[in-house]
Design a protein around this motif. Structure first.
Motif, PDB file in Angstrom:
ATOM      1  N   ALA A   1      16.251  60.805  -4.971  1.00  0.00           N
ATOM      2  CA  ALA A   1      16.259  60.456  -3.557  1.00  0.00           C
ATOM      3  C   ALA A   1      16.662  58.998  -3.355  1.00  0.00           C
ATOM      4  O   ALA A   1      17.300  58.653  -2.372  1.00  0.00           O
ATOM      5  CB  ALA A   1      14.872  60.691  -2.958  1.00  0.00           C
ATOM      6  N   LYS A   2      16.305  58.138  -4.280  1.00  0.00           N
ATOM      7  CA  LYS A   2      16.661  56.730  -4.150  1.00  0.00           C
ATOM      8  C   LYS A   2      18.167  56.521  -4.285  1.00  0.00           C
ATOM      9  O   LYS A   2      18.726  55.610  -3.692  1.00  0.00           O
ATOM     10  CB  LYS A   2      15.927  55.899  -5.202  1.00  0.00           C
ATOM     11  N   ARG A   3      18.822  57.379  -5.032  1.00  0.00           N
ATOM     12  CA  ARG A   3      20.265  57.233  -5.230  1.00  0.00           C
ATOM     13  C   ARG A   3      21.082  57.729  -4.040  1.00  0.00           C
ATOM     14  O   ARG A   3      22.306  57.652  -4.044  1.00  0.00           O
ATOM     15  CB  ARG A   3      20.695  57.977  -6.491  1.00  0.00           C
ATOM     16  N   ARG A   4      20.444  58.254  -3.014  1.00  0.00           N
ATOM     17  CA  ARG A   4      21.180  58.760  -1.860  1.00  0.00           C
ATOM     18  C   ARG A   4      21.928  57.653  -1.118  1.00  0.00           C
ATOM     19  O   ARG A   4      23.012  57.858  -0.612  1.00  0.00           O
ATOM     20  CB  ARG A   4      20.211  59.408  -0.863  1.00  0.00           C
ATOM     21  N   HIS A   5      21.309  56.476  -1.024  1.00  0.00           N
ATOM     22  CA  HIS A   5      21.854  55.415  -0.199  1.00  0.00           C
ATOM     23  C   HIS A   5      21.487  54.076  -0.814  1.00  0.00           C
ATOM     24  O   HIS A   5      20.438  53.949  -1.450  1.00  0.00           O
ATOM     25  CB  HIS A   5      21.260  55.539   1.218  1.00  0.00           C
ATOM     26  N   ALA A   6      22.315  53.074  -0.611  1.00  0.00           N
ATOM     27  CA  ALA A   6      22.076  51.763  -1.228  1.00  0.00           C
ATOM     28  C   ALA A   6      20.867  51.048  -0.632  1.00  0.00           C
ATOM     29  O   ALA A   6      20.231  50.230  -1.297  1.00  0.00           O
ATOM     30  CB  ALA A   6      23.314  50.899  -1.065  1.00  0.00           C
ATOM     31  N   ASP A   7      20.497  51.352   0.610  1.00  0.00           N
ATOM     32  CA  ASP A   7      19.390  50.672   1.276  1.00  0.00           C
ATOM     33  C   ASP A   7      18.030  51.327   1.039  1.00  0.00           C
ATOM     34  O   ASP A   7      17.025  50.832   1.538  1.00  0.00           O
ATOM     35  CB  ASP A   7      19.643  50.606   2.785  1.00  0.00           C
ATOM     36  N   CYS A   8      17.980  52.438   0.307  1.00  0.00           N
ATOM     37  CA  CYS A   8      16.717  53.138   0.076  1.00  0.00           C
ATOM     38  C   CYS A   8      15.821  52.322  -0.844  1.00  0.00           C
ATOM     39  O   CYS A   8      16.265  51.750  -1.835  1.00  0.00           O
ATOM     40  CB  CYS A   8      16.956  54.514  -0.529  1.00  0.00           C
ATOM     41  N   GLN A   9      14.519  52.303  -0.518  1.00  0.00           N
ATOM     42  CA  GLN A   9      13.525  51.605  -1.330  1.00  0.00           C
ATOM     43  C   GLN A   9      12.404  52.574  -1.667  1.00  0.00           C
ATOM     44  O   GLN A   9      12.012  53.383  -0.839  1.00  0.00           O
ATOM     45  CB  GLN A   9      12.922  50.440  -0.564  1.00  0.00           C
ATOM     46  N   VAL A  10      11.854  52.476  -2.887  1.00  0.00           N
ATOM     47  CA  VAL A  10      10.701  53.264  -3.281  1.00  0.00           C
ATOM     48  C   VAL A  10       9.468  52.390  -3.109  1.00  0.00           C
ATOM     49  O   VAL A  10       9.400  51.286  -3.642  1.00  0.00           O
ATOM     50  CB  VAL A  10      10.821  53.759  -4.739  1.00  0.00           C
ATOM     51  N   VAL A  11       8.487  52.895  -2.342  1.00  0.00           N
ATOM     52  CA  VAL A  11       7.277  52.148  -2.036  1.00  0.00           C
ATOM     53  C   VAL A  11       6.079  53.015  -2.386  1.00  0.00           C
ATOM     54  O   VAL A  11       6.079  54.219  -2.102  1.00  0.00           O
ATOM     55  CB  VAL A  11       7.234  51.781  -0.532  1.00  0.00           C
ATOM     56  N   LYS A  12       5.047  52.416  -3.007  1.00  0.00           N
ATOM     57  CA  LYS A  12       3.827  53.153  -3.326  1.00  0.00           C
ATOM     58  C   LYS A  12       2.712  52.658  -2.417  1.00  0.00           C
ATOM     59  O   LYS A  12       2.414  51.468  -2.386  1.00  0.00           O
ATOM     60  CB  LYS A  12       3.445  52.939  -4.787  1.00  0.00           C
ATOM     61  N   ARG A  13       2.128  53.586  -1.654  1.00  0.00           N
ATOM     62  CA  ARG A  13       1.026  53.265  -0.752  1.00  0.00           C
ATOM     63  C   ARG A  13      -0.086  54.282  -0.943  1.00  0.00           C
ATOM     64  O   ARG A  13       0.127  55.472  -0.745  1.00  0.00           O
ATOM     65  CB  ARG A  13       1.476  53.316   0.709  1.00  0.00           C
ATOM     66  N   LYS A  14      -1.266  53.815  -1.333  1.00  0.00           N
ATOM     67  CA  LYS A  14      -2.454  54.662  -1.499  1.00  0.00           C
ATOM     68  C   LYS A  14      -2.195  55.849  -2.413  1.00  0.00           C
ATOM     69  O   LYS A  14      -2.592  56.974  -2.138  1.00  0.00           O
ATOM     70  CB  LYS A  14      -2.960  55.158  -0.150  1.00  0.00           C
ATOM     71  N   GLY A  15      -1.480  55.634  -3.492  1.00  0.00           N
ATOM     72  CA  GLY A  15      -1.231  56.687  -4.462  1.00  0.00           C
ATOM     73  C   GLY A  15      -0.097  57.632  -4.108  1.00  0.00           C
ATOM     74  O   GLY A  15       0.164  58.581  -4.827  1.00  0.00           O
TER      75      GLY A  15
END
Length: 54
Positions: free
Chosen positions: A10-24
């Protein structure tokens, strides 16, 4: 939001995508194109507790 088995794809879909971890829970957020947002994993509030279930 889609629940995905692999957020790496999913992160490779677009250059602006960010992976964020919130509460597990892992989220993919994309401010320039919001249709790419996704999540993986359940938060504590969404799981059923075994106390009230018989």
């Amino acid at each position: 939001m889609k629940v995905l088995s692999s957020l790496a794809s999913a992160k490779r879909r677009h250059a602006d995508c960010q992976v964020v971890k919130r509460k597990g829970t892992l989220y993919v957020i994309c401010k320039s194109n919001p249709k790419f947002k996704a999540r993986q994993g359940a938060t504590k509030g969404t799981r059923l507790s075994k106390k009230g279930v018989k």
